[in-house]
Design a protein around this motif. Sequence first.
Motif, PDB file in Angstrom:
ATOM      1  N   HIS A  59     122.563  56.690  26.657  1.00 19.46           N
ATOM      2  CA  HIS A  59     122.714  55.204  27.079  1.00 19.46           C
ATOM      3  C   HIS A  59     122.162  54.426  25.853  1.00 19.46           C
ATOM      4  O   HIS A  59     122.557  53.140  25.756  1.00 19.46           O
ATOM      5  CB  HIS A  59     121.804  54.938  28.164  1.00 19.46           C
ATOM      6  CG  HIS A  59     121.606  53.470  28.684  1.00 19.46           C
ATOM      7  ND1 HIS A  59     122.790  52.960  29.236  1.00 19.46           N
ATOM      8  CD2 HIS A  59     120.589  52.628  28.662  1.00 19.46           C
ATOM      9  CE1 HIS A  59     122.484  51.547  29.515  1.00 19.46           C
ATOM     10  NE2 HIS A  59     121.107  51.365  29.243  1.00 19.46           N
ATOM     11  N   GLN A  60     121.136  54.821  25.129  1.00 18.72           N
ATOM     12  CA  GLN A  60     120.347  53.962  24.130  1.00 18.72           C
ATOM     13  C   GLN A  60     120.981  54.015  22.756  1.00 18.72           C
ATOM     14  O   GLN A  60     121.306  53.050  22.035  1.00 18.72           O
ATOM     15  CB  GLN A  60     118.892  54.138  24.074  1.00 18.72           C
ATOM     16  CG  GLN A  60     118.071  54.081  24.948  1.00 18.72           C
ATOM     17  CD  GLN A  60     116.743  54.636  24.707  1.00 18.72           C
ATOM     18  OE1 GLN A  60     116.416  55.629  24.167  1.00 18.72           O
ATOM     19  NE2 GLN A  60     115.598  53.946  25.350  1.00 18.72           N
ATOM     20  N   LEU A  61     121.955  55.046  22.475  1.00 15.24           N
ATOM     21  CA  LEU A  61     122.489  55.158  21.162  1.00 15.24           C
ATOM     22  C   LEU A  61     123.795  54.433  21.080  1.00 15.24           C
ATOM     23  O   LEU A  61     124.643  54.776  21.769  1.00 15.24           O
ATOM     24  CB  LEU A  61     122.828  56.542  21.202  1.00 15.24           C
ATOM     25  CG  LEU A  61     121.688  57.503  20.638  1.00 15.24           C
ATOM     26  CD1 LEU A  61     121.941  59.149  20.566  1.00 15.24           C
ATOM     27  CD2 LEU A  61     121.147  57.297  19.192  1.00 15.24           C
ATOM     28  N   ASN A  62     123.672  53.516  20.074  1.00 19.08           N
ATOM     29  CA  ASN A  62     124.792  52.859  19.498  1.00 19.08           C
ATOM     30  C   ASN A  62     125.380  53.324  18.416  1.00 19.08           C
ATOM     31  O   ASN A  62     126.782  53.191  18.226  1.00 19.08           O
ATOM     32  CB  ASN A  62     124.584  51.179  19.473  1.00 19.08           C
ATOM     33  CG  ASN A  62     124.162  50.410  20.531  1.00 19.08           C
ATOM     34  OD1 ASN A  62     123.270  50.770  21.410  1.00 19.08           O
ATOM     35  ND2 ASN A  62     125.137  49.645  21.032  1.00 19.08           N
ATOM     36  N   SER A  63     124.558  54.330  17.717  1.00 16.66           N
ATOM     37  CA  SER A  63     125.284  54.515  16.467  1.00 16.66           C
ATOM     38  C   SER A  63     125.950  55.936  16.499  1.00 16.66           C
ATOM     39  O   SER A  63     125.328  56.926  16.785  1.00 16.66           O
ATOM     40  CB  SER A  63     123.829  54.641  15.615  1.00 16.66           C
ATOM     41  OG  SER A  63     124.072  55.396  14.295  1.00 16.66           O
ATOM     42  N   SER A  64     127.138  55.705  16.277  1.00 17.70           N
ATOM     43  CA  SER A  64     128.031  57.018  16.220  1.00 17.70           C
ATOM     44  C   SER A  64     127.578  57.776  15.069  1.00 17.70           C
ATOM     45  O   SER A  64     127.444  59.063  15.226  1.00 17.70           O
ATOM     46  CB  SER A  64     129.630  56.742  16.119  1.00 17.70           C
ATOM     47  OG  SER A  64     129.683  55.765  14.887  1.00 17.70           O
ATOM     48  N   GLY A  65     127.041  57.346  13.967  1.00 17.34           N
ATOM     49  CA  GLY A  65     126.613  58.298  12.741  1.00 17.34           C
ATOM     50  C   GLY A  65     125.693  59.148  13.345  1.00 17.34           C
ATOM     51  O   GLY A  65     125.408  60.342  12.789  1.00 17.34           O
TER      52      GLY A  65
END
Length: 423
Positions: free
Chosen positions: A70-76
């Motif tokens: 839910h928190q992760l926006n960074s695909s990297g």
Amino acid sequence: MRNRVVITGLGVVAPNAVGVPAFSAAIQEGCSGITFQPDLADLKFSCQVGGIPPITEAIKRQYFSDLQIHQLNSSGIVYGVIAGMEAWKNADLPIASEQPDWDTGIVFGTGMLGVDKFREAIYKVDQGQVRRLGSTVVTQTMTSGVSAYLGGMLGCGNQLTANSSACATGTEALLIAYERIVTGSAKRMLAGSCSDHGPYIWGGFDAMRVLPYQYNQTPEKASRPMSATASGFVPGSGAGAMVLESLESALERSAPIYAEVLGGHVNSGGQRGGGSMTAPNATAVQRCIQKALEQASVQPAEIDVIDGHLTATTKDPDEVIGWANALGRNGDSFPIINSLKSMIGHCLSAAGSIECVAAVLELHEGFIYPSLNCEDVHPGVATIIAPNKIPQQVIHKNVQVIAKANFGFGDVNACIILKKYHP
């Protein structure tokens, strides 16, 4: 005494496959991971195709909790953690429990990390909602974010760091890890690189007009390294990872060994002598290749395959000329040369690590993957090498030595020499 260094683990998240077995099959079959991207069309990009790894929610849940997802926006970070954890498992290594593993470190590079998280943070700060940013903004946007995530998940207690050198990042990371093991500063290093995807990463390149726009309806034809009809590189994303280990350590624990790292070199053209922010200094490129061979104690005639940088731009013929001059080989004597970017596009800071995983698989499994969309070889390439040196289909062959190089913005270069491991 310098330690011998071998590769004991592999992990990959690529636009055409996730996981080493699927990736090996995909690159042998010449499977393209480049697809039409509707969001780029909606945003009026000229180039509306790109390579994005097929990561599902089910795959994410193997590595992250529901809260983390839910928190992760960074695909990297997602790509890097998945590739790194696969390489660790692939190497049959345990996860540290009570104490850190003092003998193992991590170097995991990137270019721009967490741009979507930055965008979210900018909006909230501008709206006076700084207290609603959440607790993961810093870790998702700092360059060493992937190394930090992996370091905590694995308990690594040796050097934990990140590097950033544009398109050369992944190959440079492997060489940093190699040097640490060669000198005895570490027994093992998890090394790799990753890149985010999306319009906020790719927009600058579209504005520079270095991406192709003629293939929006036929995306699998868009990436055309060494082709006369190449018109720019296709943007991609993903991550590659390897466990590098001293040969002594690998033999002690009966680890799987996929290849040996003989050496390499990194340098810069200093943006002199024809080099610039976006173009390589030809002398520096040749010097990088020659110094890599020298450090690896390999003769030019021993190179079986060149896994090139080869981005499908006007610089491809210059790169081939650079290889020919550095090796003193052309025509029929030139090694076989290919470009993984023909299948997955240019994965930017992840390019070197993903392409190095492909090179190791070629050595370990005995094949040379095809270079797609090169049925019309560029005249500048055709005058240097024989047409049969660019494989159109997979070649099953016992490959011994591969030279892998990447050349990046800022006039930076990295070349690594890999060899099939013989007990």
